[in-house]
Every structure is written in structure tokens, then in C-alpha cells.
Scaffold this motif. Sequence first.
Motif, short mmCIF file in Angstrom:
data_model
loop_
_atom_site.label_atom_id
_atom_site.label_comp_id
_atom_site.label_asym_id
_atom_site.label_seq_id
_atom_site.Cartn_x
_atom_site.Cartn_y
_atom_site.Cartn_z
N THR A 57 46.98 63.02 60.41
CA THR A 57 47.27 61.67 59.92
C THR A 57 46.18 61.06 59.04
O THR A 57 46.35 59.94 58.56
CB THR A 57 47.51 60.71 61.09
N THR A 71 49.25 51.35 49.76
CA THR A 71 50.21 51.95 50.69
C THR A 71 50.47 51.03 51.89
O THR A 71 51.60 50.94 52.35
CB THR A 71 49.70 53.31 51.20
N VAL A 128 45.00 54.01 48.78
CA VAL A 128 45.18 54.22 50.22
C VAL A 128 43.95 53.61 50.90
O VAL A 128 42.84 54.02 50.60
CB VAL A 128 45.25 55.73 50.54
N PRO A 129 44.07 52.66 51.74
CA PRO A 129 45.31 52.10 52.29
C PRO A 129 45.75 50.76 51.67
O PRO A 129 46.67 50.16 52.18
CB PRO A 129 44.92 51.87 53.74
N TRP A 155 46.75 58.95 55.82
CA TRP A 155 47.28 57.58 55.88
C TRP A 155 46.22 56.57 56.31
O TRP A 155 46.43 55.39 56.21
CB TRP A 155 48.47 57.52 56.85
#
Length: 439
Positions: free
Chosen positions: A13, A291, A287-288, A16
Motif C-alpha cells: 500500500t 489523490t 500523491v497524496p 497510496w
Amino acid sequence: MGMKFKERWETLTWTWNPKSIRESSDSVVRNLLLHWFPAKVSHKSLSYRYSLWLGTISAVLFFILCATGLILMFLYVPSVERAYPSVKDIGFVASYGGFIRSVHRIAAHLMVVAVFLHMMRAFLTGAYKNGLGANQNRPVNWVLGVVLLFLTLLLSFTGYLLPWDQLAYWAITVGTNIASAAPLVGDKIRFFLLGGNQIDQNTLLRFYVLHCFVLPVSVFLLFSWHMWRVRKDGGLASVDREAQKAKEKKSIPIKTKTYALLGITSGRTVAVESSYIDQDENLVESVPNLTGRVLFVALATALLVITLAFLIQAPLEEAANPLVTPNPAKAPWYFLWLQELVADTTVHLGSFTINGALVGGILIPALLGLLLAAWPYFDRSSTAATGVWFAKERRRQNLVFLAVIFAILVLTFVGTFMRGPSWHLYWPWQAWPPSPTRF
Ligand code: HEM
């Protein structure tokens, strides 16, 4: 192996939730879902107040529609005999079928609204205008947008027929009758749309294929192009505004890239002015920052749709009956301003007649559509009016634009709430006389 669950989870992950600027840039390169974002974006373009995020909201609604539409396709049968019963089964027999159908229908209405508001936002901020970046072509992206708006309306219109109930049948009858008033080719257009002279099996299959395949795929491809153009144009138009201010202060030159190797082969120095006009200090990692906001907007949109779907059930009237015409028969709501225009421009003065279907149904909307698409090429305001809400320089055109929108809203209101049997005017609270053709 020695890895703890937490570490293992993080290897999956981390893209993200990057821990460093380095990881943030890496995640854009390494994650398929993130790779279409730029590594960095201007802080300015993330503002909620500038774009109202309506484009993203439109896109989210589109994806909700694709997901729920796919589920509905497993149950819906595009046949004149079975369409209506299959929609009834979806609503009353299949588990959660009625809910999925409501989500689909609500999202469809909301998408028409969101795309329209997004178009208004782009106009009122002068976002179709180029700024200071090289190789910008925002007018093209605006034209793409107008095509997307048209396709969104068509998607909704073709979906309207599929339940094959009275509402569907007669709304499409009214809608396609308007198209048939086009000069010379009107009847041919209607024949082409319907696959014959009347709405029957051919029409249903035609609308079904358009609705479930041709139009969604077209919207997806055009949307990808739309987003690619936003990147080629150096980001949202508000970024140009920042660059313009910096230039006015004459503090910072616009970036260029020099390609020395290319220069050797062609015998001169090749300098390409970057379309990326922003200064490093205005940039943040996608990112982030980007997003995260996309995720938030997506969840908020989904929540709204789901809540509304709980409150409002998708309608289903009696099965389509070509022999019983409801009075009044109304087009879908987003075409009611057209139906209203048709009625208002149908004028008989002695032996002189104005054909409202031609004037109000075809000529006026065609003219408005063409004007809308071509507007960036008429707008002569300076680059300082790019990406600013209600720029002084563009005041007149913004006012004219808002006046046209207002007229469309008034006509839509009148068509929706104030037209009764035989298209006579009634107040919204006034009862209609009983009509023998309504049941
Ligand atoms: C299916 C329909 C559409 C989708 C999904 C879509 C999506 C988007 C998205 C995600 C953006 C980024 C900014 C934002 O979120 O507002 C954007 C920008 C833009 N869109 Fe759309 N759009 C659609 C239709 C339209 C229409 C109908 C127009 C105008 C006629 C339009 C014109 C523009 C312009 C000019 C920009 C750049 C805005 C700026 O630089 O400030 N789009 N679109």
C-alpha cells in the motif's frame, strides 16, 4: 518469513501513502492507477473554490453509472416483450435490484446536472483560454467538452427508453419527433434513430447498443483525451493566472528546456519553452495531495447518490402502449426547454405559419450549440482573464452567457411544472382538468 503483517501490508500500500517526496514520485511511476497523474501539481489547482471539482464529480458519476449499469445488464433483456417485465423483476424480485436501479437513475440525472455546471464553471472562469504556457490549446479541450456534454445527454436519452414503460415510450416519441423537424434530412434522422418509422424492437435494440456500448466507450475515450489535454495545457487555467502575476512582477522567467543533443544533430540549440509554467515553490506532490482530494470527492459523491437512492425510487409506470398517448406527453426534463421552445415558436398569423419544431426544436438549439463550441475563438479578452472567476474584461460575455442559461432554466421550469393537458399553461399548484386520454 520474518516480515511482520504491518510491513507486508505496507509493501502493498505504500504508493497510496508515501513517506517521503521520493516515494511520492515513485508511486506515480509504479502504480498503474496513479500513473496518469503528474508527479507534482500546482497547489492552486487543488482549490475547491476555483474548479468546484465539478469535472471530477462528473467523472465519478460516470464510473458509478458504468458499475451499476454493468450489474443491470445481467438482468435486463432488450426485447419489446421482455424489457418491461425484466425491469420489474430488477425492481421487485432481484436482491437489491431496486436499489441498484435507483442509484443508476439518480446518478444519470446528477451527471447531466454536474456536466452542465462544470461547463458553466469553465465558461465563467475563462478556462477555455490559453495563458502563458507553450503549446497550450485549451480551446480544443473546450470543444471536446461540448462533445462530452452532447454525449452525456445522448447517454441519458437512450437509457430513458430501456424500461419500456409509458414514460419511456412517449418521452422518446416526443424527443425523436423534434429531431424529425430538421430541414431536408429530418425524416431520415428519425428513421435512422428509430431503425424504422415507429418506436419498436429495432429502436429498443439500437438504443440499447448505443447506451451500453457505443456511448460509454466514446465518453471514456474522450474523457481520457480531455484529461491528457489538461496536462498538456500545463494544468488548470488558474495556474496561468499565477504565472501571469509572477510575470507582471517580472520576478521569474518562464521555464525553458534546452535539448543540447538535439541541437548537435540539427546544428543549432533547440530550446523548448515548457508548457509547464508553474514555479517549483507553488507545486505539491500529487500523491497524496491530489489523490487524497480525488478520493474525498469520489466518496462524497457516492454518499450523496446512495442517500438519494434510498429516498427516491426509480419510477416505473404502466408498460408502453403505443395506442394510449398520455396528455401531456413530455420529453425528458433536460429536453423540456426544447419542447417548450417548439411550442412557443409555433405561431399562426392568418395564413402565415412558423414551424416551431424547425425553429425552436432545431435551428435555435443548433445555433446555440455551435456558438457554445466556437466561443473560445470569438473571445478576444487578454490572457490575464484566463482562469479567473468573473474577470472584469469578460463581464459582458459572462452576463450574456448567464442570461441564456437563465432563459433555458425558465423554459425548463415552465415545461416541467406549468404545462398540462394539450400543453396548456397551469400554475404548479393548479389542478389539471380530467383528461380522457390519461389513465
Ligand atoms: C463527461 C463529461 C466531462 C467530464 C467527466 C469532465 C472532466 C473534467 C475534469 C476532471 C477536469 C479537471 C478540473 C475539474 O475537475 O473541474 C476538467 C477540466 C475541464 N473541462 Fe471537463 N469534463 C466533462 C465535460 C466538459 C464540458 C461539457 C466542458 C465545456 C463545454 C468541459 C470543459 C473543460 C475545461 C475547459 C477544463 C479545463 C478547466 C480549467 O483549466 O480550469 N468539460 N474536465
